[in-house]
Scaffold this motif. Structure first.
Motif, mmCIF file in Angstrom:
data_model
loop_
_atom_site.group_PDB
_atom_site.id
_atom_site.type_symbol
_atom_site.label_atom_id
_atom_site.label_comp_id
_atom_site.label_asym_id
_atom_site.label_seq_id
_atom_site.Cartn_x
_atom_site.Cartn_y
_atom_site.Cartn_z
ATOM 1 N N UNK A 461 0.857 -1.175 0.000
ATOM 2 C CA UNK A 461 0.000 0.000 0.000
ATOM 3 C C UNK A 461 0.895 1.227 0.000
ATOM 4 N N UNK A 465 1.625 8.102 0.597
ATOM 5 C CA UNK A 465 0.945 8.757 -0.532
ATOM 6 C C UNK A 465 1.928 9.523 -1.425
ATOM 7 N N UNK A 512 -8.712 1.348 5.917
ATOM 8 C CA UNK A 512 -8.855 2.511 6.793
ATOM 9 C C UNK A 512 -10.050 2.281 7.699
ATOM 10 N N UNK A 515 -11.466 5.565 9.375
ATOM 11 C CA UNK A 515 -11.826 6.617 8.432
ATOM 12 C C UNK A 515 -11.166 7.947 8.727
ATOM 13 N N UNK A 591 -16.107 -4.222 4.083
ATOM 14 C CA UNK A 591 -17.342 -3.583 4.564
ATOM 15 C C UNK A 591 -18.518 -4.465 4.124
ATOM 16 N N UNK A 598 -15.102 -0.437 7.610
ATOM 17 C CA UNK A 598 -14.478 -1.719 7.278
ATOM 18 C C UNK A 598 -14.688 -2.725 8.414
ATOM 19 N N UNK B 114 -4.813 4.674 -5.259
ATOM 20 C CA UNK B 114 -5.584 4.958 -4.049
ATOM 21 C C UNK B 114 -6.814 5.772 -4.471
ATOM 22 N N UNK B 116 -10.077 7.936 -3.154
ATOM 23 C CA UNK B 116 -10.578 8.650 -1.977
ATOM 24 C C UNK B 116 -11.936 9.257 -2.313
ATOM 25 N N UNK B 125 -13.742 8.201 2.623
ATOM 26 C CA UNK B 125 -13.629 6.760 2.427
ATOM 27 C C UNK B 125 -12.444 6.528 1.501
ATOM 28 N N UNK B 126 -11.479 5.750 1.982
ATOM 29 C CA UNK B 126 -10.266 5.549 1.189
ATOM 30 C C UNK B 126 -10.006 4.067 1.000
ATOM 31 N N UNK B 127 -9.763 3.674 -0.224
ATOM 32 C CA UNK B 127 -9.361 2.291 -0.488
ATOM 33 C C UNK B 127 -8.272 2.301 -1.544
ATOM 34 N N UNK B 128 -7.432 1.277 -1.488
ATOM 35 C CA UNK B 128 -6.436 1.170 -2.542
ATOM 36 C C UNK B 128 -6.552 -0.188 -3.225
ATOM 37 N N UNK B 145 -17.268 0.244 -2.476
ATOM 38 C CA UNK B 145 -17.429 1.183 -1.363
ATOM 39 C C UNK B 145 -18.859 1.114 -0.836
#
Lengths: 615, 493
Positions: A461, A465, A512, A515, A591, A598, B114, B116, B125-128, B145
């Motif tokens: 991951x 960023x 996450x 959140x 989720x 999640x 990623x 967002x 809400x963030x997923x990669x 999501x």
């Protein structure tokens, strides 16, 4: 626990030559046509046990006749064969509590105290919430009624929570013996209940009881403290429905209906079938029809399968037509676009090497080669760590090859030291150099640092960023790695980021959960009630260094949840209440109820074999 | 190796051995599901979610398989059923969003991206996107999501692999969008009109049955395979011209009583030879004789020797990672050279094939490897027979790498026989040892001393001389030689 020495020869010949052999030249013993014979179940045969008894005894080693769950102390360095007195008490305590739960009137006249600071007391009324029109929405209850009440009342009201006798499960997680005995027990009740208007609900209750005993014969219960209590119930239930039988065309086949215990008695070790059952799966759209398909790995001599999804959600099994029905023992696989042409190619970790297949865009594959750098790799993951626009591959190799070849299959591995072992395998990063060719770039990327652990899983991951992916590696028997990627060069920052998670790492999930837009980490580990109990006991504690002791105790804690911060993570496993994943393999963020948060799914269980007595 | 390490290995091996013999180890565990309460805590909903199957599960694939707006789960198991698809029945109620990505300068799968999502009233809400996670698992590349109460999407941003952020406007819930790198307009992908997958639950779960077991490499049966014929005379396996099936049976076993006539029928017009060996005690064999009379059994039969059964039990156990118990009926198929080709537990036709086809892309295992490995395992309990297989491996290997081990193991056996006062066997093993290690001074010395003790002075003299040749400074050998010389001189006038 994987076969240390692979027995299929690595082939480094031209692949064209091998391709010609596929489907033509078969080993002599290979089946020609599918045919299933029927025979009796085991019970119709007479087991000649007297030979087993004498034969195994003669070796002077642990025999199949010896050993109960308490005699072999697992997760310890010595796996002592002596029976522990504390363990015997712990078992007796469970027996007494079980009898008491069956018949509350037999409970001694004592009070149950609920710990006020946890706000988790015994509930006396059903409160069901949740909007039935919004799908599956369980209500979660904690009562705030009273601080203590007579035990028999408490047990009766527990029973009354259900409309018929619930399933009860007791798991002792700690035993302390001094002048008194204290046992901490996870108590689970599952079953159904009805609302006042007759509606059926599913209900489960999870509690932790701290029981105090006077050490008489038999043990005498002197007090119970309710350390935690949570119950949840739901109207529309259950959320998940098992539809496998309607989706798999070969659901009734022996390959689906025969467990690995069955096959590891029917396919020899020289056919590469091993007990552990570490075989993975990959979801991806192999024919570009917009529907995801499923590739499934299996043990040696059992073909891998490709289930291609049809418009109605059912599947057709197409591994043979697609040229991917490999019989080599296979672990992990990925469906990924290796040449950026818009279709999903396939890579499979086999006992001999990484097999690399090209997709012709219709779901037919051609074996383009293999990389022998990591025989018997397990988990596989891909990303683009050098940001050059193609996918590179990271392979986890569990065990090293130091042990002699007298032991194979299940018996072949041996980590040391148990809590912090560094005699595992070498993971490799394979750099994609185009045309389905890969080179071992592990060292160049800086990934050979701390790279001799027993790695079970890895996942990527982009933590900071910055556009390049970072890597977390979960290792069994010790510390994990967090490799930060700085423009294609990796540094292990697990210690400074506080995510070493020194335990039995088996799974990595990024997500996450709180959140805050920062990646959190859920690591699959081993929650072992036996390990928890034993590693705290006095006879185990004696003679061990503090580090070894803490390490070994930590080994059995269970799954870990790390909340991501700016430069470091915080271990919130205990406060979040997510350690109990049992012997956890895949431990996932998902989720499941679409509420934006999640949830966690944990696939667990190590080895269920015919014998009931668990180690 | 430190004592602790040694202990650790012993403990580990003990566990492995238990499991090999069928113990469970953290088995019968229910899968777990925790629901996120959104306040930093979770609650165990394994049961009420229907996720708590007892499987030994390994891999977990997340995908909205039926494309109805929630995550379904594929489970890969060690136990049967080896696969499960758990269909999520949440359905289209709660708002959700499905996003697929396509890289241009980034890798086309956009692995590493990623995504967002900012909602008008909620936290981000963030997923990669990943390829490979959890344990040996890969899920769908479509990011799913759940939006909860926040159905109004303010903004969707993608961080493409390589580092470029891109924003996409105006996406709405309950939809599938395909986002392309560098293309500002999202493509809406139509959803199937109705959720798919009819639910059919299986009736009683079928089980995999016993099937013939074909060995990938033929392995000779151990040379000490013996039985008593009908007249109770001890016999070794007689030579055969064709394949032979040996059936182990008991007169007390119903399945055996059925299998014997079935065998007769099956091989009536066949060159295959049959040998039926009864496992009943010889002093309680009236039923066995009566049964064979009743059947008019035309082939050789007799009683399995106990020592042979002990070996056979071990022989068939070490072939498998999960050692099976030896039970009757049990049959083995041998070729005319007494190589075992196949095994069958329970009744059934040994010549049937395995149920599965497929392809190997690697070479098959070499017999030399199998004999070496098998020999070591067999030798753990039956040292002499273990050596038989190791010698076969040495012959096939065409190198001398196994010779030192063979020499030392033969010498060890020779010593044991010597101590047990079995000079013939001792000499046999000394000779074998010598053939594998002709230049070992200590072996020549030990063999020489042994022969001298048994009065074979000339041969002893030769061996000690040879020992001296390879270890000229050995005082022990010199002294022994002097003694023998003296003895020989006094005898020869």
């Amino acid at each position: 626990m994987l076969g240390g020495v692979f027995i299929r020869l690595l082939f480094l010949l031209a692949f064209a030559l091998l391709l010609c052999q596929c489907g033509k030249k078969k080993p002599a013993w290979q089946p020609e046509s599918p045919k299933i014979t029927t025979g009796p179940i085991q019970g119709e045969m007479i087991a000649l046990r007297q030979w087993v008894a004498t034969g195994v005894d003669k070796t002077g080693q642990l025999t199949a006749q010896q050993g109960t769950s308490t005699e072999v102390l697992i997760h310890t360095e010595e796996a002592s064969t002596g029976e522990s007195v504390t363990e015997r008490w712990s078992q007796e305590a469970i027996q007494i509590l079980t009898a008491m739960l069956d018949d509350p009137d037999s409970a001694p006249a004592i009070e149950v105290t609920a710990l006020t600071q946890t706000k988790s007391r015994h509930p006396h009324s059903i409160r069901h919430g949740g909007n039935q029109n919004r799908g599956w929405a369980p209500s979660l209850l904690r009562s705030t009624d009273q601080d203590s009440e007579p035990l028999s009342d408490s047990l009766h009201s527990l029973q009354r929570r259900f409309n018929e006798p619930p399933d009860v499960h007791l798991k002792p997680i700690s035993v302390e013996s001094g002048s008194d005995l204290k046992t901490r027990i996870l108590v689970t009740h599952t079953g159904s209940t009805r609302t006042s208007d007759g509606q059926l609900l599913l209900l489960e209750i999870h509690a932790t009881w701290l029981c105090e005993w006077q050490m008489d014969t038999p043990l005498k219960l002197t007090g119970i403290t309710l350390e935690s209590y949570k119950e949840s119930l739901v109207h529309k239930a259950p959320l998940f429905s098992d539809v496998t039988a309607s989706v798999l065309p070969d659901y009734q086949s022996p390959q689906i209906q025969g467990g690995i215990e069955h096959w590891s008695q029917h396919i020899t070790r020289y056919g590469d079938l091993f007990q552990t059952g570490h075989h993975g799966l990959a979801v991806g759209d192999v024919n570009g029809d917009g529907r995801d398909d499923l590739y499934v790995c299996d043990g040696g001599s059992l073909p891998n399968r490709l289930y291609v999804q049809q418009p109605d959600g059912t599947t057709r099994e197409r591994a043979h037509e697609a040229n991917v029905d490999l019989l080599e023992d296979s672990r992990g696989a990925l469906l990924i676009d290796l040449d950026n042409d818009g279709d999903q190619d396939l890579v499979v970790c086999t006992i001999a090497m990484l097999a690399i297949f090209e997709n012709d865009s219709t779901g037919k594959f051609t074996l383009r080669g293999g990389h022998p750098g990591a025989p018997f790799a397990g988990s596989i993951s891909a990303s683009d760590p050098d940001s050059d626009g193609d996918l590179d591959i990271y392979l986890c190799v569990y065990e090293g090859n130091e042990r002699d070849r007298t032991q194979r299959g299940f018996q072949s591995s041996s980590p040391y030291p148990f809590h912090d072992a560094t005699n595992g395998g070498r993971n490799i990063l394979l750099e994609n150099i185009g045309n389905f060719s890969f080179v071992d770039a592990t060292e160049r990327f800086g990934l050979d640092l701390n790279n001799s652990r027993w790695s079970f899983a890895a996942s990527w991951d982009d933590l900071d960023r910055d556009g390049d992916p970072d890597l977390y590696v979960a290792n069994d028997f010790g510390r994990n790695n967090l490799y930060r990627n700085d423009n294609g060069h990796f540094t292990d920052i697990a210690a400074e980021a506080a995510v070493e998670d020194m335990a039995a790492g088996m799974s990595v999930a990024w997500g996450d959960f709180n959140r805050d837009a920062k990646p959190d980490l859920y690591v699959g580990n081993m929650f072992s009630s036996a390990g928890r109990r034993i590693s705290q006991q006095e006879d185990f504690v004696q003679g061990r260094s503090a580090a070894a002791l803490l390490g070994t105790q930590r080994m059995a804690r269970g799954n870990s949840l790390f909340a991501g911060g700016d430069n470091t993570f915080q271990d919130v496993s205990e406060t979040a209440g997510v350690t109990m994943g049992r012997w956890a393999w895949s431990s996932a963020f998902a989720d499941i109820d679409n509420d934006g948060w999640e949830d966690l799914l944990i696939a667990n269980g190590y080895l269920t074999n015919r014998r009931d007595d668990d180690l | 190796m430190s004592p602790t390490q040694d202990n650790s290995l012993k403990g580990w091996d003990a566990i492995m051995r238990q499991v090999t013999h069928g113990y469970s180890w953290s088995g019968q565990e229910r899968n777990v599901c925790y629901l996120n309460r959104g306040d930093g805590t979770f609650v165990n909903v394994s049961y009420i979610s229907g996720f708590d199957h007892l499987d030994d599960s390994r891999a977990l694939g997340l995908v909205d398989w039926d494309r109805d707006g929630d995550l379904d789960v594929w489970l890969r198991n060690r136990t049967a059923p080896r696969l499960r698809l758990l269909q999520n029945t949440q359905g289209n109620g709660q708002p959700w969003l499905r996003i697929t990505l396509e890289g241009k300068t980034s890798n086309r799968d956009a692995i590493g991206a990623v995504v967002e999502i900012t909602t008008k009233d909620g936290s981000p809400l963030v997923k990669s996107l990943r390829a490979g996670e959890f344990f040996m698992s890969q899920g769908s590349k479509a990011l799913h999501f759940g939006l909860g109460q926040h159905r109004d999407i303010a903004r969707v941003r993608v961080l493409w692999p390589g580092g470029a952020w891109q924003s996409f406007p105006r996406l709405s819930a309950h939809k599938h969008y395909h986002l392309q790198q560098g293309v500002s307009r999202p493509i809406e992908i139509p959803l199937p009109s109705a959720p798919t997958v009819a639910t059919k639950t299986a009736n009683a779960e079928p089980r995999a049955r016993q099937s013939p077991i074909h060995l990938p490499v033929k392995i000779p049966i151990f040379p000490s395979f013996h039985y008593r014929d009908q007249a109770l005379k001890l016999q070794a396996l007689p030579p055969s011209k064709a394949n032979r099936v040996i059936l182990l049976w008991s007169s007390q076993c119903a399945a055996c009583r059925k299998e014997l006539p079935a065998l007769l029928k099956r091989y009536a017009n066949n060159t295959t030879e049959l040998l039926a060996l009864c496992v009943d005690p010889i002093d309680d064999s009236a039923d066995a004789y009566a049964l064979m009379d009743e059947l008019g059994w035309p082939f050789p039969w007799g009683f399995a020797e106990r020592a042979t059964l002990e070996r056979l039990e071990h022989w068939q156990q070490i072939l498998f990672d999960r050692a099976p118990t030896l039970s009757v009926p049990f049959s083995i198929l041998l070729d005319s050279d007494h190589n075992v080709l196949a095994l069958q537990r329970g009744p059934g036709d040994l010549t049937n094939t395995l149920p599965f086809t497929g392809r190997w892309f690697t070479n098959p295992v070499s017999p030399a490897y199998v004999y070496e490995d098998f020999g070591r395992l067999f030798g753990e309990r039956f040292p002499a027979e273990g050596l038989y297989y190791l010698e076969l491996a040495a012959q096939l290997a065409q190198t001398n790498k196994l010779h030192p081990e063979l020499a030392s193991k033969h010498q060890q056996l020779a010593r044991q026989h010597a101590e047990a006062n079995r000079p013939q066997q001792a000499i046999h093993h000394f000779d074998k040892a010598l053939s594998f290690s002709p230049e070992s001074a200590s072996l020549c010395h030990n063999y020489g001393i042994f022969l001298a003790q048994h009065g074979q002075l000339p041969r002893a003299y030769q061996l000690l001389k040879r020992a001296l040749q390879f270890a000229p400074d050995s005082e022990a050998t010199k002294t022994a030689l002097e003694m023998i010389e003296a003895d020989l001189t006094t005898r020869t006038p």
